[in-house]
Design an enzyme around this catalytic site. Structure first.
Site, PDB file in Angstrom:
ATOM      1  CG  ASP A  14      -1.688   1.218   1.442  1.00  0.00           C
ATOM      2  OD1 ASP A  14      -2.395   1.624   0.507  1.00  0.00           O
ATOM      3  OD2 ASP A  14      -1.598   1.812   2.531  1.00  0.00           O
ATOM      4  CG  ASP A  16      -1.724   7.677   0.406  1.00  0.00           C
ATOM      5  OD1 ASP A  16      -1.635   8.904   0.471  1.00  0.00           O
ATOM      6  OD2 ASP A  16      -1.736   7.037  -0.671  1.00  0.00           O
ATOM      7  CG  ASP A 177      -2.160   2.156   6.422  1.00  0.00           C
ATOM      8  OD1 ASP A 177      -2.345   1.809   5.244  1.00  0.00           O
ATOM      9  OD2 ASP A 177      -2.706   3.149   6.929  1.00  0.00           O
TER      10      ASP A 177
END
Length: 221
Positions: A14, A16, A177
């Site tokens: 991922d 961001d 995240d």
């Protein structure tokens, strides 16, 4: 090397909240778009809680907060286009790499592992950000939230990546995240690794049930 990498032949990241902290730039663009519409700016703290489902959802949350109700399609279109314009002019001026991100990417690349990037951020913003950090050559494939008909938490982008590299899902790792990354990875049959920082709507990412959690991506290598 982290034990979760044993037998892994492809690592998907991922962006961001995992590799970069982009909220400072996102917040500036969100606030500018709100002000253009005559609304009060939201501020960085609120924007940090809203990130994770792509730019359209980000602006929908910002407008709902500013208006006190669900925005109409017209409000959302105007707000989203305003955001895209402001963000596109400076997508990485305040954005920073998280500690350990470069070490992890360099180390995995040195070991010959192919790397992919799957983000819900619009595809047009990926290259300027990666180029700003000198990371554009690390990834063999990058997908944005608008690259395919579906985005995370759908498994479709991850399955597309696995097919592209001709690697079975069981030999792939998804690193993210948030619950969206973990859910997408699990549904695709990938192993999942989460970072303890990042954007997960204020919820501990461990509660999402990833296969492992690290404090820093440097732990991968």
């Amino acid at each position: 090397m982290h034990p979760l990498l044993d037998g892994i032949r492809l690592v998907t990241f991922d962006l961001d909240g995992t590799l970069i902290d982009s909220v400072p730039d996102l917040a500036v663009a969100v606030d500018a778009a709100l002000v253009d519409l005559g609304l009060a700016p939201a501020g960085e703290a609120r924007v940090r809680a809203w990130v994770g489902n792509g730019s359209l959802k980000l602006m929908e949350r910002a407008l709902a907060d500013a208006l006190g109700s669900t925005p109409t399609a017209d409000w959302l279109e105007r707000g989203h286009q305003g955001f895209l314009g402001h963000y596109g002019r400076a997508p990485a001026s305040r954005t920073r790499l998280y500690p350990g991100a470069r070490e992890a990417l360099d180390g995995l690349r040195a070991r010959g592992l192919p790397l992919a990037l799957v983000t819900n951020k619009p595809f047009a913003f990926i290259a300027p950000i990666l180029e700003g950090f000198g990371l554009e050559k690390h990834f063999g494939l990058c997908l944005g939230g608008d690259s395919l008909p579906e985005k995370k938490p759908s498994p479709a982008p991850l399955l597309h990546v696995a097919t592209h590299f001709r690697v079975v899902p069981e030999a792939c790792l998804m690193v993210g995240d948030s619950r969206h990354d973990v859910a997408a990875g699990r549904r695709a049959g990938f192993r999942t690794l989460a970072v303890s920082y990042g954007y997960n709507h204020g919820e501990p990412v461990r509660d999402c049930g990833p296969d492992a959690v690290v404090e820093s991506l440097a732990e991968l290598v």
